[in-house]
Enzyme design. Structure first.
Site, PDB file in Angstrom:
ATOM      1  CD  GLU A 109      -2.483   1.886   0.620  1.00 17.38           C
ATOM      2  OE1 GLU A 109      -3.363   1.166   0.128  1.00 17.38           O
ATOM      3  OE2 GLU A 109      -2.332   3.092   0.307  1.00 17.38           O
ATOM      4  CG  ASP A 159      -9.033  -2.541  -2.654  1.00 21.66           C
ATOM      5  OD1 ASP A 159      -9.699  -1.753  -3.344  1.00 21.66           O
ATOM      6  OD2 ASP A 159      -9.148  -2.644  -1.422  1.00 21.66           O
TER       7      ASP A 159
HETATM    8  N1  PUT Z   1     -11.306   0.663  -4.068  1.00 27.61           N
HETATM    9  C1  PUT Z   1     -12.360   1.054  -4.970  1.00 27.61           C
HETATM   10  C2  PUT Z   1     -12.642   2.492  -4.906  1.00 27.61           C
HETATM   11  C3  PUT Z   1     -13.530   2.978  -6.003  1.00 27.61           C
HETATM   12  C4  PUT Z   1     -13.860   4.377  -5.825  1.00 27.61           C
HETATM   13  N2  PUT Z   1     -14.687   4.935  -6.890  1.00 27.61           N
END
Ligand code: PUT
Length: 292
Positions: A109, A159
């Site tokens: 991250e 993600d």
């Molecule tokens: N992690 C997904 C976020 C999407 C925001 N539009």
């Protein structure tokens, strides 16, 4: 802008803005990468916002975290090594750690403030960090992947936030090539792939790039998340050449009675039926995606 309400305004969804009533602002900060805000909403619980865009709400985060995780991990038998890029809130980690076959969970991250804020304000999401199989790397996911030895992971889950700001490179072809290299033969990628209602132009590019790079399966799936723009969000699922992967038919299940699940409680959204259904596309989206 209505006083006392948060409105999500972005050039990525021009002419519309979903709004939530704000009960209380809990945190506002500026990290090296973005503005970070947490507020208590009157109808969706606590909300995490990055650069003015909702990343998760307590009430509907399950629909995103469970699908982005279990769509790939239930599509292959016995996943062992999993890499999460982004996902600093810890929700994907929480879901990956439900899989008892998994031995190693790495997360990269970029923004430590997201991790810290999630641990402080979203304990039921950040609980993912408590699993001893998790190793957190703070840094750039693109650079991290380049350094990964070839064929390391069974699954990579990306993600990310939207492709403006720190996540932009995570939607580009060189990044997908690095993911493919980091996966073992027949390994799988699941990446956040925006909304069929708003972003068909982005989805077209993602599909075209992924079809060039991933020579196994390439499929688009989607889920509903009421607080994301247009109320839906999609995922690109790809596999590398190797043991064939049929994403539409899960081969792996989650044993909710085992020790990996006892403390986490039941799944709220994912089940094998919704897994298969997620790959059924409306005709307008199917036409574009199938043509790439
Ligand atoms: N992690 C997904 C976020 C999407 C925001 N539009």
């Amino acid at each position: 802008v209505i006083p006392g309400w948060f409105s999500e305004i972005s050039p990525m969804w021009p002419g519309e803005a979903h709004s939530l009533k704000v009960e209380k602002i809990l945190f506002q900060g500026k990290s090296e990468y973005q503005n970070v805000m947490v507020f208590q909403s009157s109808t969706y619980g606590t909300v995490l916002v990055l650069d003015g865009v909702i990343q998760l709400t307590e009430r509907d985060e399950c629909a995103y975290q469970e699908m982005i995780t279990h769509l790939p991990l239930c599509s292959i038998p016995n996943p062992k090594k999993v890499l999460v890029i982004g996902g600093g809130d810890g929700g994907v980690l929480r879901e990956v750690s439900r899989h008892s076959s998994v031995e190693q969970i790495d997360i990269c991250e970029i923004d430590k403030m997201v991790v810290d804020v999630s641990k402080q304000f979203f304990p039921h999401v950040a609980v993912g960090y408590e699993d001893p199989r998790v190793t957190l790397h703070i840094g750039d996911g693109v650079a991290f992947l380049k350094a990964v030895p070839e064929g390391t992971y069974d699954a990579v889950i990306v993600d990310s936030s939207d492709p403006i700001g720190p996540a932009q490179e995570l939607f580009e072809k060189p990044f997908f090539a690095s993911v493919a290299k980091a996966l073992r033969p027949g390994g799988v990628l699941c990446t956040q792939a925006e909304s069929i209602w708003l972003h068909m132009h982005i989805i077209e590019d993602i599909v075209a790039n992924c079809r060039q790079i991933f020579k196994g399966s390439v499929n688009y799936a989607w889920t509903t998340v009421p607080t994301y723009p247009s109320g839906v969000i999609g995922f690109m699922l790809c596999s590398t050449v190797g043991p064939p992967v049929d994403f539409k038919h899960p081969v792996n299940s989650i044993d909710l009675s085992d020790s990996c699940n006892k403390s986490k409680g039941p799944l709220k959204f994912y089940n094998p039926e919704i897994h298969t259904a997620a790959f059924c596309l409306p005709s307008f989206a199917k036409k574009v995606i199938d043509s790439k």
